[in-house]
Design a protein around this motif. Structure first.
Motif, PDB file in Angstrom:
ATOM      1  N   PRO A   1      24.830   9.843  16.223  1.00  0.00           N
ATOM      2  CA  PRO A   1      24.513   8.616  15.451  1.00  0.00           C
ATOM      3  C   PRO A   1      24.076   9.413  14.206  1.00  0.00           C
ATOM      4  CG  PRO A   1      22.698   9.095  16.973  1.00  0.00           C
ATOM      5  CD  PRO A   1      23.965   9.855  17.480  1.00  0.00           C
ATOM      6  N   ARG A   2      24.075   8.457  12.862  1.00  0.00           N
ATOM      7  CA  ARG A   2      23.725   8.477  11.676  1.00  0.00           C
ATOM      8  C   ARG A   2      22.061   8.333  11.498  1.00  0.00           C
ATOM      9  NH1 ARG A   2      27.892  10.933  12.310  1.00  0.00           N
ATOM     10  NH2 ARG A   2      29.618  10.772  10.884  1.00  0.00           N
ATOM     11  N   TYR A   3      21.344   9.253  10.736  1.00  0.00           N
ATOM     12  CA  TYR A   3      19.966   8.923  10.569  1.00  0.00           C
ATOM     13  C   TYR A   3      19.813   7.743   9.576  1.00  0.00           C
ATOM     14  CZ  TYR A   3      19.684  13.420  13.107  1.00  0.00           C
ATOM     15  OH  TYR A   3      20.135  14.368  14.365  1.00  0.00           O
ATOM     16  N   PRO A   4      18.790   7.366   9.950  1.00  0.00           N
ATOM     17  CA  PRO A   4      18.294   6.214   8.962  1.00  0.00           C
ATOM     18  C   PRO A   4      18.205   6.569   7.491  1.00  0.00           C
ATOM     19  CG  PRO A   4      16.908   5.974  10.865  1.00  0.00           C
ATOM     20  CD  PRO A   4      17.580   7.416  10.915  1.00  0.00           C
ATOM     21  N   GLU A   5      18.830   5.521   6.723  1.00  0.00           N
ATOM     22  CA  GLU A   5      18.794   5.945   5.253  1.00  0.00           C
ATOM     23  C   GLU A   5      17.354   6.014   4.924  1.00  0.00           C
ATOM     24  OE1 GLU A   5      21.223   3.917   2.548  1.00  0.00           O
ATOM     25  OE2 GLU A   5      22.963   4.215   3.521  1.00  0.00           O
ATOM     26  N   GLY A   6      16.371   4.952   5.185  1.00  0.00           N
ATOM     27  CA  GLY A   6      15.065   4.948   5.076  1.00  0.00           C
ATOM     28  C   GLY A   6      14.312   6.154   5.214  1.00  0.00           C
ATOM     29  N   LEU A   7      14.678   6.892   6.314  1.00  0.00           N
ATOM     30  CA  LEU A   7      13.917   8.194   6.554  1.00  0.00           C
ATOM     31  C   LEU A   7      14.239   9.311   5.470  1.00  0.00           C
ATOM     32  CD1 LEU A   7      12.664  10.291   8.316  1.00  0.00           C
ATOM     33  CD2 LEU A   7      14.813  10.592   9.758  1.00  0.00           C
ATOM     34  N   LEU A   8      15.491   9.377   5.286  1.00  0.00           N
ATOM     35  CA  LEU A   8      15.777  10.496   4.206  1.00  0.00           C
ATOM     36  C   LEU A   8      15.056   9.847   2.490  1.00  0.00           C
ATOM     37  CD1 LEU A   8      17.219  12.726   5.443  1.00  0.00           C
ATOM     38  CD2 LEU A   8      17.798  10.881   6.466  1.00  0.00           C
ATOM     39  N   GLN A   9      15.305   8.844   2.458  1.00  0.00           N
ATOM     40  CA  GLN A   9      14.772   8.195   1.272  1.00  0.00           C
ATOM     41  C   GLN A   9      13.094   8.495   1.246  1.00  0.00           C
ATOM     42  OE1 GLN A   9      16.328   7.405  -1.393  1.00  0.00           O
ATOM     43  NE2 GLN A   9      14.400   6.909  -2.660  1.00  0.00           N
TER      44      GLN A   9
ATOM     45  N   ASP B   1      18.515  21.930   5.105  1.00  0.00           N
ATOM     46  CA  ASP B   1      18.807  21.439   6.365  1.00  0.00           C
ATOM     47  C   ASP B   1      18.987  22.310   7.468  1.00  0.00           C
ATOM     48  OD1 ASP B   1      18.833  19.392   8.379  1.00  0.00           O
ATOM     49  OD2 ASP B   1      21.100  19.161   8.173  1.00  0.00           O
ATOM     50  N   CYS B   2      18.259  22.681   8.213  1.00  0.00           N
ATOM     51  CA  CYS B   2      18.008  23.860   9.181  1.00  0.00           C
ATOM     52  C   CYS B   2      18.473  23.548  10.474  1.00  0.00           C
ATOM     53  CB  CYS B   2      16.686  24.431   9.404  1.00  0.00           C
ATOM     54  SG  CYS B   2      16.670  25.572  10.518  1.00  0.00           S
ATOM     55  N   ALA B   3      19.393  24.162  11.096  1.00  0.00           N
ATOM     56  CA  ALA B   3      20.481  23.892  12.276  1.00  0.00           C
ATOM     57  C   ALA B   3      20.905  22.598  12.057  1.00  0.00           C
ATOM     58  CB  ALA B   3      19.414  23.822  13.496  1.00  0.00           C
ATOM     59  N   THR B   4      21.872  22.529  11.023  1.00  0.00           N
ATOM     60  CA  THR B   4      22.479  21.237  10.725  1.00  0.00           C
ATOM     61  C   THR B   4      23.561  20.720  11.375  1.00  0.00           C
ATOM     62  OG1 THR B   4      23.472  20.291   8.471  1.00  0.00           O
ATOM     63  CG2 THR B   4      24.351  22.405   9.430  1.00  0.00           C
ATOM     64  N   GLY B   5      24.083  21.218  12.642  1.00  0.00           N
ATOM     65  CA  GLY B   5      25.016  20.803  13.497  1.00  0.00           C
ATOM     66  C   GLY B   5      26.355  20.577  12.470  1.00  0.00           C
TER      67      GLY B   5
ATOM     68  N   ALA C   1      22.386  14.581   8.704  1.00  0.00           N
ATOM     69  CA  ALA C   1      21.198  14.810   7.987  1.00  0.00           C
ATOM     70  C   ALA C   1      21.574  15.406   6.466  1.00  0.00           C
ATOM     71  CB  ALA C   1      19.970  15.362   8.703  1.00  0.00           C
ATOM     72  N   ALA C   2      22.377  16.300   6.337  1.00  0.00           N
ATOM     73  CA  ALA C   2      22.618  17.274   5.099  1.00  0.00           C
ATOM     74  C   ALA C   2      23.215  15.983   4.148  1.00  0.00           C
ATOM     75  CB  ALA C   2      23.340  18.148   5.419  1.00  0.00           C
ATOM     76  N   VAL C   3      24.260  15.166   4.493  1.00  0.00           N
ATOM     77  CA  VAL C   3      25.114  14.472   3.769  1.00  0.00           C
ATOM     78  C   VAL C   3      24.152  13.306   3.238  1.00  0.00           C
ATOM     79  CG1 VAL C   3      25.940  12.580   5.568  1.00  0.00           C
ATOM     80  CG2 VAL C   3      27.285  13.392   3.529  1.00  0.00           C
TER      81      VAL C   3
ATOM     82  N   PRO D   1      30.129  17.571  -2.049  1.00  0.00           N
ATOM     83  CA  PRO D   1      29.984  18.717  -3.245  1.00  0.00           C
ATOM     84  C   PRO D   1      28.578  19.150  -3.531  1.00  0.00           C
ATOM     85  CG  PRO D   1      30.282  16.179  -4.068  1.00  0.00           C
ATOM     86  CD  PRO D   1      30.574  16.264  -2.543  1.00  0.00           C
ATOM     87  N   SER D   2      27.856  18.485  -3.145  1.00  0.00           N
ATOM     88  CA  SER D   2      26.192  19.047  -3.374  1.00  0.00           C
ATOM     89  C   SER D   2      25.674  19.864  -2.081  1.00  0.00           C
ATOM     90  CB  SER D   2      25.193  18.043  -3.521  1.00  0.00           C
ATOM     91  OG  SER D   2      25.654  17.249  -4.700  1.00  0.00           O
ATOM     92  N   ILE D   3      26.621  19.771  -0.944  1.00  0.00           N
ATOM     93  CA  ILE D   3      26.222  20.743   0.250  1.00  0.00           C
ATOM     94  C   ILE D   3      26.989  21.978   0.039  1.00  0.00           C
ATOM     95  CG2 ILE D   3      26.086  20.707   2.653  1.00  0.00           C
ATOM     96  CD1 ILE D   3      26.348  17.694   2.600  1.00  0.00           C
ATOM     97  N   VAL D   4      25.975  23.234   0.549  1.00  0.00           N
ATOM     98  CA  VAL D   4      26.654  24.332   0.580  1.00  0.00           C
ATOM     99  C   VAL D   4      26.165  24.722   2.135  1.00  0.00           C
ATOM    100  CG1 VAL D   4      26.550  26.898   0.148  1.00  0.00           C
ATOM    101  CG2 VAL D   4      26.078  25.220  -1.640  1.00  0.00           C
ATOM    102  N   TYR D   5      27.302  25.141   2.978  1.00  0.00           N
ATOM    103  CA  TYR D   5      27.374  25.336   4.390  1.00  0.00           C
ATOM    104  C   TYR D   5      27.142  26.782   4.571  1.00  0.00           C
ATOM    105  CZ  TYR D   5      28.022  20.288   5.715  1.00  0.00           C
ATOM    106  OH  TYR D   5      27.727  18.838   5.745  1.00  0.00           O
ATOM    107  N   ARG D   6      26.274  27.343   5.229  1.00  0.00           N
ATOM    108  CA  ARG D   6      26.099  28.685   5.741  1.00  0.00           C
ATOM    109  C   ARG D   6      25.728  29.040   7.066  1.00  0.00           C
ATOM    110  NH1 ARG D   6      21.733  30.813   0.969  1.00  0.00           N
ATOM    111  NH2 ARG D   6      22.915  30.174  -0.846  1.00  0.00           N
TER     112      ARG D   6
END
Length: 265
Positions: free
Chosen positions: A25-33, A47-51, A55-57, A83-88
């Motif tokens: 499931p996608r996380y609630p927008e209200g949480l990230l806001q 975003d640690c352990a991003t899977g 959450a990162a997006v 474009p704003s996410i760097v995955y490592r």
């Protein structure tokens, strides 16, 4: 003697990366806001352990840059691109970020896998003064039908319960028994929701690490047999039902170090 592998270097989800990316499931927008509004700035989030980046997006819509790390190559390969996410590929305990470079650190549904002492030291190193650490988890889902909920709890969970790792108990108690050495901030209550057909629910169950362990042990898919039993309760397979997961959230703020306080004063 064999070397001890740090907890976060065990890839629990590589075998189910495709299901994880497709059905978690996608996380609630209200949480990230809410987190973005309480961070000291919106320059960089880790975003640690991003899977696969659920959450990162959402963070990328609110921060100039997001660094998303995981140890699973399969998960990162399936991650949501932005474009704003760097995955490592990097462990939580040695992320490679610069000192005091991050405004917010998030760990979604993964804190129980980490070496907490080393991870918290890394968080203190990378967080800017007054930066936030937010960790959250969600446990068993509920549908809008009591009979389906009873079948999930009494049937499927009973079958795969022995295949959960011990760390899963921390998810069930909302991380309340885990050490969290940061001054905590009271946060609102958030709930994950989804609108799913039967195949969506079964895909989600296949994304569980316990389901993968069952398949590895028995050579059969526990979800397929369970889906046959669940189908008469669900109704038409395309029928969409509301799914809910209560979300447990802990948020702490990095305290300013003595040298920083004296310099600011």
């Amino acid at each position: 003697m064999a070397a001890t592998i740090p907890m976060q270097q065990v890839d629990h989800f590589g075998p189910v990366a495709a299901d994880y990316a497709g059905f978690r499931p996608r996380y609630p927008e209200g949480l990230l806001q809410w987190l973005a509004e309480h961070a000291p700035a919106r320059r960089c989030a880790w975003d640690c352990a991003t899977g696969s980046g659920q959450a990162a997006v959402e963070l990328a819509r609110r921060f100039e840059q997001v660094i998303a790390t995981d140890i699973s190559e399969a998960q990162l390969a399936a991650a949501i691109k932005h474009p704003s996410i760097v995955y490592r590929r990097a462990p939580a305990e040695a992320c490679g970020l610069a000192d005091y470079s991050v405004d917010l650190v998030t760990v979604a549904q993964a804190l129980h896998w980490l070496d907490l002492g080393r991870f918290y030291a890394e968080v203190r190193r990378v967080l800017r003064p007054d930066g936030l650490l937010a960790v959250w988890s969600y446990g068993l889902l509920e549908t809008d039908d009591a009979a389906i909920n009873h079948c999930l709890r009494g049937d499927y969970h009973a079958i795969i319960q022995p295949f959960w790792p011990d760390e899963r108990r921390h998810v069930e108690d909302g991380y309340r028994s885990l050490d969290f050495p940061f001054p905590e901030i009271r946060a609102p209550t958030f709930v994950l929701t989804a609108d799913w057909a039967l195949d969506d629910l079964l895909g989600y169950l296949r994304s569980w690490s316990a389901s993968a362990r069952y398949r590895a042990s028995h050579g059969i898919d526990p979800v397929a047999a369970f889906g046959t039993r669940l189908a008469p309760l669900w109704g038409r397979p395309e029928t969409r039902r509301i799914i809910r997961w209560p979300l447990s959230l802990r948020v702490g703020r990095a305290t300013r170090r003595r040298s920083e306080r004296s310099t600011a004063g």
